[in-house]
Design a protein around this motif. Structure first.
Motif, mmCIF file in Angstrom:
data_model
loop_
_atom_site.group_PDB
_atom_site.id
_atom_site.type_symbol
_atom_site.label_atom_id
_atom_site.label_comp_id
_atom_site.label_asym_id
_atom_site.label_seq_id
_atom_site.Cartn_x
_atom_site.Cartn_y
_atom_site.Cartn_z
ATOM 1 N N LEU B 218 0.857 -1.190 0.000
ATOM 2 C CA LEU B 218 0.000 0.000 0.000
ATOM 3 C C LEU B 218 0.894 1.241 0.000
ATOM 4 O O LEU B 218 1.727 1.415 0.890
ATOM 5 C CB LEU B 218 -0.896 -0.009 1.250
ATOM 6 C CG LEU B 218 -1.968 1.070 1.338
ATOM 7 C CD1 LEU B 218 -2.965 0.973 0.193
ATOM 8 C CD2 LEU B 218 -2.716 0.959 2.670
ATOM 9 N N LEU B 220 1.506 5.079 0.498
ATOM 10 C CA LEU B 220 0.891 6.139 1.302
ATOM 11 C C LEU B 220 1.662 7.448 1.154
ATOM 12 O O LEU B 220 2.712 7.495 0.521
ATOM 13 C CB LEU B 220 0.890 5.737 2.788
ATOM 14 C CG LEU B 220 0.108 4.484 3.168
ATOM 15 C CD1 LEU B 220 0.292 4.198 4.648
ATOM 16 C CD2 LEU B 220 -1.364 4.642 2.847
ATOM 17 N N GLY B 225 -2.846 12.010 8.676
ATOM 18 C CA GLY B 225 -4.290 11.958 8.476
ATOM 19 C C GLY B 225 -4.645 11.115 7.266
ATOM 20 O O GLY B 225 -5.539 10.253 7.312
ATOM 21 N N GLN B 226 -3.938 11.339 6.172
ATOM 22 C CA GLN B 226 -4.200 10.578 4.949
ATOM 23 C C GLN B 226 -3.783 9.119 5.114
ATOM 24 O O GLN B 226 -4.452 8.208 4.627
ATOM 25 C CB GLN B 226 -3.482 11.235 3.767
ATOM 26 C CG GLN B 226 -4.079 12.603 3.425
ATOM 27 C CD GLN B 226 -3.284 13.381 2.391
ATOM 28 O OE1 GLN B 226 -2.515 12.816 1.623
ATOM 29 N NE2 GLN B 226 -3.462 14.680 2.367
ATOM 30 N N SER B 228 -3.879 7.442 7.913
ATOM 31 C CA SER B 228 -4.880 6.820 8.778
ATOM 32 C C SER B 228 -6.123 6.427 7.983
ATOM 33 O O SER B 228 -6.625 5.298 8.102
ATOM 34 C CB SER B 228 -5.246 7.795 9.906
ATOM 35 O OG SER B 228 -6.290 7.263 10.674
ATOM 36 N N GLU B 229 -6.608 7.350 7.163
ATOM 37 C CA GLU B 229 -7.840 7.065 6.415
ATOM 38 C C GLU B 229 -7.606 5.983 5.366
ATOM 39 O O GLU B 229 -8.476 5.140 5.126
ATOM 40 C CB GLU B 229 -8.371 8.339 5.750
ATOM 41 C CG GLU B 229 -8.722 9.463 6.731
ATOM 42 C CD GLU B 229 -9.640 9.038 7.856
ATOM 43 O OE1 GLU B 229 -10.462 8.128 7.665
ATOM 44 O OE2 GLU B 229 -9.502 9.608 8.963
ATOM 45 N N ALA B 230 -6.433 5.986 4.734
ATOM 46 C CA ALA B 230 -6.140 4.954 3.723
ATOM 47 C C ALA B 230 -6.109 3.577 4.369
ATOM 48 O O ALA B 230 -6.718 2.620 3.861
ATOM 49 C CB ALA B 230 -4.811 5.263 3.040
ATOM 50 N N PHE B 232 -7.411 2.702 7.294
ATOM 51 C CA PHE B 232 -8.747 2.430 7.831
ATOM 52 C C PHE B 232 -9.638 1.812 6.743
ATOM 53 O O PHE B 232 -10.333 0.819 6.967
ATOM 54 C CB PHE B 232 -9.356 3.747 8.341
ATOM 55 C CG PHE B 232 -10.794 3.648 8.766
ATOM 56 C CD1 PHE B 232 -11.142 3.122 9.994
ATOM 57 C CD2 PHE B 232 -11.808 4.098 7.928
ATOM 58 C CE1 PHE B 232 -12.472 3.042 10.376
ATOM 59 C CE2 PHE B 232 -13.133 4.021 8.298
ATOM 60 C CZ PHE B 232 -13.482 3.491 9.529
ATOM 61 N N ASN B 233 -9.604 2.396 5.565
ATOM 62 C CA ASN B 233 -10.449 1.899 4.477
ATOM 63 C C ASN B 233 -9.923 0.597 3.883
ATOM 64 O O ASN B 233 -10.701 -0.229 3.414
ATOM 65 C CB ASN B 233 -10.612 2.980 3.404
ATOM 66 C CG ASN B 233 -11.567 4.056 3.871
ATOM 67 O OD1 ASN B 233 -12.766 3.818 4.009
ATOM 68 N ND2 ASN B 233 -11.049 5.240 4.165
ATOM 69 N N ARG B 236 -11.354 -1.985 5.900
ATOM 70 C CA ARG B 236 -12.762 -2.217 5.566
ATOM 71 C C ARG B 236 -12.886 -3.153 4.358
ATOM 72 O O ARG B 236 -13.731 -4.031 4.320
ATOM 73 C CB ARG B 236 -13.455 -0.891 5.239
ATOM 74 C CG ARG B 236 -13.666 -0.007 6.460
ATOM 75 C CD ARG B 236 -14.260 1.319 6.046
ATOM 76 N NE ARG B 236 -15.580 1.165 5.455
ATOM 77 C CZ ARG B 236 -16.107 1.996 4.561
ATOM 78 N NH1 ARG B 236 -15.417 3.030 4.132
ATOM 79 N NH2 ARG B 236 -17.315 1.798 4.094
ATOM 80 N N VAL B 237 -12.023 -2.909 3.363
ATOM 81 C CA VAL B 237 -12.070 -3.745 2.154
ATOM 82 C C VAL B 237 -11.588 -5.158 2.468
ATOM 83 O O VAL B 237 -12.133 -6.131 1.951
ATOM 84 C CB VAL B 237 -11.174 -3.139 1.045
ATOM 85 C CG1 VAL B 237 -11.209 -4.005 -0.207
ATOM 86 C CG2 VAL B 237 -11.627 -1.731 0.705
ATOM 87 N N SER B 256 -3.674 5.430 14.694
ATOM 88 C CA SER B 256 -4.994 6.052 14.615
ATOM 89 C C SER B 256 -5.981 5.145 13.871
ATOM 90 O O SER B 256 -7.126 4.965 14.300
ATOM 91 C CB SER B 256 -4.860 7.403 13.889
ATOM 92 O OG SER B 256 -6.107 7.935 13.593
ATOM 93 N N ASP B 260 -9.427 3.717 15.250
ATOM 94 C CA ASP B 260 -10.686 4.073 14.582
ATOM 95 C C ASP B 260 -11.457 2.842 14.109
ATOM 96 O O ASP B 260 -12.688 2.838 14.107
ATOM 97 C CB ASP B 260 -10.411 4.980 13.373
ATOM 98 C CG ASP B 260 -9.967 6.372 13.797
ATOM 99 O OD1 ASP B 260 -10.095 6.683 14.992
ATOM 100 O OD2 ASP B 260 -9.486 7.135 12.942
#
Lengths: 369, 343
Positions: B218, B220, B225-226, B228-230, B232-233, B236-237, B256, B260
């Motif tokens: 992955l 990054l 912040g970016q 963490s969201e990457a 996190f998602n 999810r996938v 983070s 989350d």
């Protein structure tokens, strides 16, 4: 008596199709219109690519978390670009002011309620310095801020020793700045929307806003019309760096830390977001709401690519391709729309100008009566 | 003793003709020639007086953070061995900039040069030959090619001492496997242009895949912040993800994302010793971090150069300073050494 305007040209009532068509044309003339189109297109594309995960609340929370932190930084850059300047130092200012905030809390024991405004003031000071050098020495802001970017980043690396620093943040401050309090959405989103609103009012409803746009369109003409161009320039740099500091403080609150590379690369992301939002690189034309949409577009790309299972090695490449695509869409549509003519029955001018013409015609008619 | 120099060269005193006629000018030139002659003969005179060994350590970056430990290691070696150590570094890490610093060390007539090599060998071949011509010992403060253990007698570096990044990636994979990881592992790189981080990622993914574990790369950004969201998602996938590795030292976004997502079972691993990692290892949020013992990367080159210059000793095996693991078992001891500047 015939129902004719004073000009003597027969007035025909346009059909509903033409009215709506003209309304759409005029909407498309606005800088943020293509940013809305980009948001909608990307939403549809990523929903098709990841139907189970993309159109969900968790995704929207993620998008807004990215958009808010980057968006606050980008709003300052937008105002500055409309005013005809660049600031490449915003990422370094974000990092340095984050460091100031952390040190004040950690080493001086100050409350974040004091440390955060001091960090914003330091940011404003750094911005003022940028602005002063630009107006005093008449050097292009691109070059000045390239230099200060290196200086602030170097100072930050030296001060941190290259290592991340951590700090204990009071829970209340953490929550107020970036806590997930709005149905899971982070508070940074509230700050983002509030700053967007204030900046929009500043740009469209204040004298300073007029001056900013005048400065961006033609500096000499603005100066000849009495606009205090130098003062406007310094104010713009102050605002830009202060907003970078606000974005930094939100990150400090969220991660309880700062590192030597904090904010690195965000200056270019902010420019991308601003341009996606319809602001012209040449200055004089742009929209804060467009930038808000541009930040959402950027967040959507970041999250959407992960959810769509994009190949990890091409993540930045794909982000770049989509950003370029969005900008092409933006500029191409803007160019075509600028060349477009009003649909039948409408004058070329804007709605406000139409109203003025009608008012003038009515007055003329009254005098004639 | 150690001295740090920036990229810019110091200006030498250049004789300037003053008004006052040809006699004055001739006098100035004669004095200048005498001064130059004195400088040219200085090294021989110094050798005759048993001048202390001068070693230049050409680093990759300013002596801060990670590189600060290298410089500190070199400094301590200099003190212990009684040799003069000068740490120089390029402002921007590019091959031309670093070679320029090596040239400066050659011009300064160093007895030995250790370079924090970051590029392929051929980038240093020419400058190594020039150092050899000048009679200067030339070594590498970086790891040998992955898998190489015995020193090649034809190697233009007298020695190589550093951490094997490919071994580090493999070690991470082996530790994860020993922890019973099943399902999927994501290996993220926040600095895609960094060869060290990429090598760590590639070797970990290869080792995991060889063991039948799904492993994804992955890409990054450095923004937490970016990051963490990457991540996190990604979780999810791929809810079957059992572990995530950060190949760089910025771990905030990973911590983070773990919080989350509510994935307390997610195993986090990282690289290098930073405050967040040590705290997270102590409280269990992070399983371990890979340490390359950078103090040694500074100390050992000075030791090896000094012993070569004094006694003609050359290593038989390349010296690997890492990788080693810092986990819950040794984190307290390592934390104490971090405060003392050794880890």
């Amino acid at each position: 008596m015939t129902n004719e305007p004073a000009s003597g040209v027969a007035r025909t009532v346009p059909s509903r199709r033409i009215v709506y068509g003209e309304a759409l044309r005029r909407f498309m003339l606005r800088p943020e219109s293509t940013a809305i189109a980009a948001v909608l297109i990307l939403f549809v594309v990523f929903t098709i690519l990841s139907p189970a995960l993309f159109p969900t609340k968790l995704t929207y929370i993620s998008i807004m978390a990215i958009a808010s932190e980057l968006g606050i930084l980008s709003i300052g850059v937008t105002l500055l670009m409309i005013g005809g300047h660049f600031d490449l130092s915003v990422g370094a200012v974000l990092g340095l002011t984050s460091y100031v905030c952390v040190v004040l809390m950690r080493d001086f024991g100050l409350s974040p309620v004091i440390a955060a405004p001091v960090a914003v003031a330091v940011g404003a000071l750094l911005g003022g310095l940028n602005g002063y050098v630009v107006v005093r020495f008449r050097i292009h802001s691109f070059v000045v801020t390239l230099g200060t970017m290196l200086i602030w980043r170097g100072v930050l690396i030296a001060l941190t020793g290259g290592f991340p620093m951590t700090v204990d943040i009071p829970v209340v401050f953490k929550n107020v700045m970036s806590g997930p309090l709005i149905f899971g959405f982070r508070m940074s989103m509230v700050w983002f929307f509030a700053i967007t609103l204030l900046a929009t009012i500043l740009l469209t409803r204040s004298r300073l806003g007029n001056w900013i746009q005048a400065r961006g369109q033609n500096e000499n003409a603005a100066r000849n019309l009495g606009v205090p161009v130098d003062r406007v320039t310094i104010i713009l740099f102050v605002l830009t760096s202060a907003l970078a500091a606000v974005a930094g403080i939100i990150q400090v609150a969220r991660f309880s830390s700062v590192d030597a590379l904090r904010g690195e690369g965000m200056e270019l992301q902010a420019v991308a977001v601003t341009v996606i939002g319809g602001t012209l690189l040449s200055g004089g034309y742009g929209s804060v709401v467009g930038t808000m949409l541009g930040a959402i577009t950027f967040g959507m790309i970041q999250v959407g690519l992960v959810l769509a299972g994009a190949p990890g090695h091409f993540f930045r490449t794909l982000t770049g391709v989509i950003v370029v695509g969005a900008v092409i869409l933006n500029t191409d549509v803007a160019r075509r729309m600028a060349r477009s003519k009003p649909l039948g029955g409408f004058k070329r001018s804007s709605a406000a100008a139409d109203a003025a013409i009608q008012a003038g015609a009515a007055a003329e008619k009254g005098e004639a009566g | 003793m150690i001295a740090c120099r920036s990229l810019s060269r110091s200006r030498k005193g250049v004789p300037v003709a003053q008004p006052g006629g040809i006699r004055h000018l001739a006098g100035t030139i004669a004095a200048s020639l005498l001064t130059v002659a004195a400088f040219v003969s200085a090294p021989d005179a110094a050798r005759a007086e048993d001048k202390p060994i001068s070693i230049y350590f050409v680093g990759c970056a300013a002596p801060t953070g990670f590189h600060g430990y290298l410089a500190r290691g070199a400094e301590e070696a200099g003190k212990n061995l009684g040799v003069n150590v000068t740490y120089v570094y390029p402002d921007q890490l590019t091959i031309p900039n670093q070679v320029q610093k090596i040239e400066e060390a050659i011009a300064a007539q160093a007895n030995g040069i250790a370079v924090c090599a970051f590029a392929e060998d051929k980038a240093y071949a020419e400058i190594a030959a020039r150092a050899k011509e000048a009679g200067i010992a030339f070594g590498s403060a970086a790891a040998p090619p992955s898998g190489a253990q015995i020193r090649d007698p034809n190697d233009f570096f007298l020695f190589r001492t550093g951490s094997d990044e490919a071994a580090a990636g493999k070690l991470t994979a082996q530790r994860l496997l020993s922890m019973g990881v099943k399902g999927r592992v994501v290996v993220a790189n926040q600095q895609p242009g960094d060869a060290s981080c990429q090598l760590r990622a590639t070797s970990e993914i290869d080792a995991l895949k060889a063991a039948g574990i799904e492993a994804d790369f992955l890409e990054l950004t450095m923004d937490p912040g970016q990051q963490s969201e990457a991540l996190f998602n990604y979780l999810r996938v791929h809810p079957d993800t059992a572990a995530a590795t950060s190949t760089c030292d910025v771990i905030d976004g990973f911590l983070s994302a773990k919080a989350d997502s509510g994935r307390n079972d997610l195993i986090l691993t990282g690289y290098d010793i930073v405050a967040q990692s040590l705290a997270a290892i102590k409280d269990g949020r992070q399983a371990f971090t890979i340490d390359q013992q950078q103090f040694w990367r500074g100390y050992m080159p000075v030791l090896l150069l000094t012993h070569y210059l004094k006694y003609g000793l050359i290593e038989g095996n390349y010296f690997l300073t890492g990788p080693t693991i810092v986990d819950k078992d040794n984190v307290e001891r390592v934390s104490a050494l971090v405060k003392e500047g050794y880890r």
